[in-house]
Structure formats: C-alpha cells, structure tokens
Design a protein around this motif. Structure first.
Motif, PDB file in Angstrom:
ATOM      1  N   VAL A 149      -2.945  -0.082 -10.567  1.00 14.41           N
ATOM      2  CA  VAL A 149      -4.364  -0.070 -10.627  1.00 14.41           C
ATOM      3  C   VAL A 149      -4.959  -0.146 -12.162  1.00 14.41           C
ATOM      4  N   GLN A 150      -5.600  -1.000 -12.671  1.00 13.65           N
ATOM      5  CA  GLN A 150      -6.127  -0.775 -14.173  1.00 13.65           C
ATOM      6  C   GLN A 150      -7.839  -0.528 -14.039  1.00 13.65           C
ATOM      7  N   PRO A 151      -8.226  -0.012 -15.162  1.00 11.76           N
ATOM      8  CA  PRO A 151      -9.666   0.247 -15.037  1.00 11.76           C
ATOM      9  C   PRO A 151     -10.553  -1.236 -14.929  1.00 11.76           C
ATOM     10  N   GLY A 152     -11.475  -1.059 -14.253  1.00 12.38           N
ATOM     11  CA  GLY A 152     -12.396  -2.140 -13.998  1.00 12.38           C
ATOM     12  C   GLY A 152     -12.042  -3.047 -12.726  1.00 12.38           C
ATOM     13  N   GLU A 153     -10.809  -2.769 -12.259  1.00 10.09           N
ATOM     14  CA  GLU A 153     -10.446  -3.634 -10.996  1.00 10.09           C
ATOM     15  C   GLU A 153     -11.094  -3.316  -9.807  1.00 10.09           C
ATOM     16  N   ARG A 154     -11.262  -4.122  -8.937  1.00 11.16           N
ATOM     17  CA  ARG A 154     -12.175  -4.089  -7.589  1.00 11.16           C
ATOM     18  C   ARG A 154     -10.918  -3.525  -6.493  1.00 11.16           C
ATOM     19  N   VAL A 155     -11.148  -2.442  -5.807  1.00 10.58           N
ATOM     20  CA  VAL A 155     -10.235  -1.601  -4.898  1.00 10.58           C
ATOM     21  C   VAL A 155     -10.856  -1.495  -3.633  1.00 10.58           C
ATOM     22  N   LEU A 156     -10.376  -2.132  -2.755  1.00  7.93           N
ATOM     23  CA  LEU A 156     -10.879  -1.910  -1.234  1.00  7.93           C
ATOM     24  C   LEU A 156      -9.969  -0.753  -0.746  1.00  7.93           C
ATOM     25  N   VAL A 157     -10.451   0.197  -0.131  1.00 12.13           N
ATOM     26  CA  VAL A 157      -9.880   1.323   0.765  1.00 12.13           C
ATOM     27  C   VAL A 157      -9.974   1.369   2.078  1.00 12.13           C
ATOM     28  N   ARG A 158      -9.232   0.933   2.788  1.00 10.70           N
ATOM     29  CA  ARG A 158      -9.476   0.841   4.248  1.00 10.70           C
ATOM     30  C   ARG A 158      -9.049   2.251   5.017  1.00 10.70           C
ATOM     31  N   GLY A 159      -9.582   2.644   5.844  1.00  9.86           N
ATOM     32  CA  GLY A 159      -9.371   4.085   6.292  1.00  9.86           C
ATOM     33  C   GLY A 159      -9.813   5.319   5.358  1.00  9.86           C
ATOM     34  N   ALA A 160     -11.000   4.869   4.778  1.00 10.05           N
ATOM     35  CA  ALA A 160     -11.218   5.782   3.581  1.00 10.05           C
ATOM     36  C   ALA A 160     -11.853   7.045   3.933  1.00 10.05           C
ATOM     37  N   ALA A 161     -12.047   7.601   5.110  1.00  9.98           N
ATOM     38  CA  ALA A 161     -12.415   8.928   5.860  1.00  9.98           C
ATOM     39  C   ALA A 161     -11.351   9.638   6.090  1.00  9.98           C
ATOM     40  N   GLY A 162     -10.030   8.980   6.215  1.00  8.42           N
ATOM     41  CA  GLY A 162      -8.932   9.808   6.727  1.00  8.42           C
ATOM     42  C   GLY A 162      -8.036  10.415   5.560  1.00  8.42           C
ATOM     43  N   GLY A 163      -6.966  11.067   6.083  1.00  7.70           N
ATOM     44  CA  GLY A 163      -6.434  12.150   5.241  1.00  7.70           C
ATOM     45  C   GLY A 163      -5.886  11.217   3.986  1.00  7.70           C
ATOM     46  N   GLN A 209     -16.198 -11.026   5.546  1.00 10.20           N
ATOM     47  CA  GLN A 209     -17.613 -10.662   4.711  1.00 10.20           C
ATOM     48  C   GLN A 209     -17.583  -9.796   3.700  1.00 10.20           C
ATOM     49  N   LEU A 210     -16.298  -9.451   3.521  1.00  7.60           N
ATOM     50  CA  LEU A 210     -16.175  -8.213   2.562  1.00  7.60           C
ATOM     51  C   LEU A 210     -16.058  -8.802   0.874  1.00  7.60           C
ATOM     52  N   GLY A 211     -15.588 -10.001   0.848  1.00  7.62           N
ATOM     53  CA  GLY A 211     -15.393 -10.609  -0.706  1.00  7.62           C
ATOM     54  C   GLY A 211     -14.024 -10.611  -0.942  1.00  7.62           C
ATOM     55  N   ALA A 212     -13.919 -10.591  -2.318  1.00  6.82           N
ATOM     56  CA  ALA A 212     -12.454 -10.346  -2.841  1.00  6.82           C
ATOM     57  C   ALA A 212     -12.236  -9.193  -3.749  1.00  6.82           C
ATOM     58  N   PHE A 213     -10.963  -9.027  -3.711  1.00  4.34           N
ATOM     59  CA  PHE A 213     -10.460  -7.606  -4.210  1.00  4.34           C
ATOM     60  C   PHE A 213      -9.430  -7.865  -5.253  1.00  4.34           C
ATOM     61  N   ASP A 214      -9.189  -7.052  -6.320  1.00  2.00           N
ATOM     62  CA  ASP A 214      -7.846  -6.969  -6.772  1.00  2.00           C
ATOM     63  C   ASP A 214      -6.947  -6.067  -6.210  1.00  2.00           C
ATOM     64  N   ILE A 215      -7.172  -5.331  -5.661  1.00  2.00           N
ATOM     65  CA  ILE A 215      -6.320  -4.420  -4.485  1.00  2.00           C
ATOM     66  C   ILE A 215      -6.914  -4.148  -3.435  1.00  2.00           C
ATOM     67  N   VAL A 216      -6.129  -4.176  -2.336  1.00  2.00           N
ATOM     68  CA  VAL A 216      -6.427  -3.804  -0.963  1.00  2.00           C
ATOM     69  C   VAL A 216      -5.463  -2.555  -0.778  1.00  2.00           C
ATOM     70  N   PHE A 217      -5.884  -1.416  -0.552  1.00  2.00           N
ATOM     71  CA  PHE A 217      -5.330  -0.240   0.179  1.00  2.00           C
ATOM     72  C   PHE A 217      -5.326  -0.061   1.393  1.00  2.00           C
ATOM     73  N   ASP A 218      -4.381  -0.016   2.254  1.00  2.00           N
ATOM     74  CA  ASP A 218      -4.508  -0.113   3.791  1.00  2.00           C
ATOM     75  C   ASP A 218      -3.882   1.096   4.314  1.00  2.00           C
ATOM     76  N   ALA A 219      -4.736   1.917   5.027  1.00  2.00           N
ATOM     77  CA  ALA A 219      -4.209   3.119   5.875  1.00  2.00           C
ATOM     78  C   ALA A 219      -4.379   2.885   7.214  1.00  2.00           C
ATOM     79  N   HIS A 220      -4.457   1.917   7.681  1.00  2.00           N
ATOM     80  CA  HIS A 220      -5.006   1.821   9.041  1.00  2.00           C
ATOM     81  C   HIS A 220      -3.845   1.226   9.781  1.00  2.00           C
ATOM     82  N   GLY A 221      -3.220  -0.420   9.168  1.00  2.00           N
ATOM     83  CA  GLY A 221      -2.285  -0.821   9.928  1.00  2.00           C
ATOM     84  C   GLY A 221      -2.099  -2.042  10.665  1.00  2.00           C
TER      85      GLY A 221
END
Length: 324
Positions: A149-163, A209-221
């Motif tokens: 991850v670099q400063p300014g990049e767009r990150v999507l976190v999936r499962g954001a309320a989990g551990g 509907q979410l748009g584009a991201f530089d990084i997708v972090f998936d905690a769901h599977g």
C-alpha cells in the motif's frame, strides 16, 4: 506424576456443542520451545472450520482435538536451546502456535517455538492485546508485504467489522490510504470510528456499484472474481479467507486467477513469527492500532463464543480468558 491443566477439546466434528472443558496433560518445552501461562486467547474463523470438520481432509479424524491460535500470557518455561532474544522468564508476551504441531492455546498453558513469541504491548490488557494478534499480523503481511500500500491509494476492505478487517481498516489509514469499508448497516458507526473514509452496506450494494480500487483486501472469501473486477490498472487483491461454505471452490478460484498476472488474487494464511509480532507491538504502542474487543467469555463458555461468532454481527474479536 504428570501435571494437568484445563483445556477446551472436542471428540468429534460438529457444532459448538461438541466443545467441552477437560483436564489434559500440561505442555512441556521441547527443543527450542517455550511454555506460556495463557491469560487470553481469541476465537478465529479457522477455529470454526476446524471444529466443524470443513478441514477434515487436512486435519484427520484422530481425537480429541484442541483449538486456539493466538495468546497473551506470561513466559514460564524455556528449553535450554530456545532463542529468547532478550526475553526472560516472567515476561508478559504474546504470540501464536505452530498449527502444524498440535498444541493449541485454548487452555491454561501452551507451548510454542520461541521464535513465535515477542514482548506484548505495555499499554493494553491481555484481553485487549489478544484481539490484535491474528488480525494485526495478517493485515500487516497482506497490506505491507503483499499489496504494498502506498499513500493516496484507494483501498477496499471487505469484512471490515471482523477481527482482521477491523485492523486492516486502521492499518490502511495509518499507511496513508483512502479506505472504503464494506460492513453491515449495524456496524457502520463502529467501522467509521476505526478511520474508514466511507462505509458501505454490503447487503444493499453489489460489487459492480462500488467503483475502482487500487487494492482490494478480502476477509470474506466468497465471490472473489466479482471483487477482482474492481481493480484499477496496476491494482492488487489480497484474500485471507476462503468461502466457509465451499472452501475447495474458493481455493480453485484463487488458483485460476493466476492467468491475470500481477492482478491475480493473492492468498495466504498467516503464521506470524517474532519479527511480525515485534513490528505489531511497535505500531500498537505508537497508537496506530487500537484493540477491537467485542466481548469476553470464560474458558468454560467457549461453546457460547463459537455460537456468537457463527451468528455473525460481531464487531472485532471475541476473547476467551482462563482466569475464571
């Protein structure tokens, strides 16, 4: 006479009801190992999959089996060959078990390689600290080492309320990213307070509907290809979970994504070592990461903790203490 301790075990695969407390032999420090008196451990998704039998092909049918991946406690014994790197008997430490070897942390004591413990953060209780071990080391490996991850990049976190996701949100923000988090509507305020720039109800919004991201972090599977399509040119996707309802299908999807080259789905399972834990301790003591404790249970109520995690709606981590 062999000393015994309380531990949570199960004698067959099944639901949370198969878990029960039993006295088992206390661990000893084998070559290069340490023994830690456990104050707290957390409940992780891997524990649910192990207990339910979804990993039976890998874990076999020899019972009883134990659970527990992470722990915070006191260093009480060390093998003469153990590399303590400045740690001493009586120190407060945190760490993880080696899942390939057998001893687990849902017990009063645990043994583990000395290289998988480090000094615990001085500014958190055991119950608070243990919420950050699995999520913190996993999120750090995913976002810093794999996604870079670099400063300014767009990150999507999936499962954001989990551990894990709740720590990933905090870490991505500390790295200078703009963070969009997917969570239920009931968890929106919780996730926003972690630092997310935007929180979207995953039940009311499709991936398209979410748009584009530089990084997708998936905690769901699940639905991995749908989220991979959100990557901007040069984007990276990291998944730390497989679909609990169809784990083999999820793994096959990850393998098939290799045809996309640098935009493939990167997948890994965390097995933190001392350096990972030391870096995490530093970040916690600098105030970059804060604990994400939902609630605590006693050792005898481990089945209730598993039931609560399976019911979903948990914000952060469920913790089990050995003090009662």
């Amino acid at each position: 006479m062999e000393k015994s301790m309380r531990a949570v075990v199960f004698d067959r695969y099944g639901g949370p009801e198969v878990l029960h407390e039993r006295h088992v032999a206390m661990p000893v420090a084998r070559a290069g190992d340490v023994v830690v008196r456990v104050d707290a451990t957390s409940v992780n998704g891997a524990d649910l999959m192990l207990r339910s039998g979804k990993l039976a092909l890998a874990t076999g049918r020899r019972f009883p089996k134990q659970l527990g991946i992470d722990f915070v406690g006191t260093l009480v014994e060390a093998d003469a060959a153990a590399d303590l790197d400045g740690l001493s008997i009586g120190d407060r430490v945190w760490g993880a078990v080696d899942p390939r070897r057998g001893p687990r942390s849902l017990a009063e004591w645990v043994s583990t390689p000395a290289t998988q413990i480090a000094r615990a953060p001085s500014n958190l209780t055991a119950e608070e600290a243990v919420t950050l071990i699995a999520g913190g080391t996993t999120a750090h490996t995913a976002l810093v080492h794999h996604a870079k991850v670099q400063p300014g990049e767009r990150v999507l976190v999936r499962g954001a309320a989990g551990g894990v996701g709740s720590v990933a949100v905090q870490l991505a923000k500390s790295l200078g990213a703009t963070v969009t988090a997917l969570a239920s509507a009931s968890s929106s305020e919780f996730v926003r307070n972690l630092g997310a720039d935007a929180v979207i109800d995953y039940r009311a919004t499709s991936p398209a509907q979410l748009g584009a991201f530089d990084i997708v972090f998936d905690a769901h599977g699940s639905s991995l290809f749908s989220f991979r399509r959100l990557l901007a040119p040069g984007g990276r996707m990291v998944s730390i979970a497989v679909d609990a309802d169809a784990p083999m299908r999820g793994l096959l999807a990850i393998a098939a994504s290799g045809v996309f080259g640098s935009r493939r789905i990167r997948f890994f399972r965390g097995n933190p070592g001392r350096l990972d834990l030391e870096l995490l301790t530093t970040r916690v003591e600098r105030g970059e990461l804060r604990p994400v404790l939902d609630r605590t249970f006693s050792l005898s109520r481990a089945a209730e903790a598993h039931t609560a995690l399976e019911a979903r709606g948990v914000q952060g981590k469920l913790v089990i203490t050995t003090s009662a």
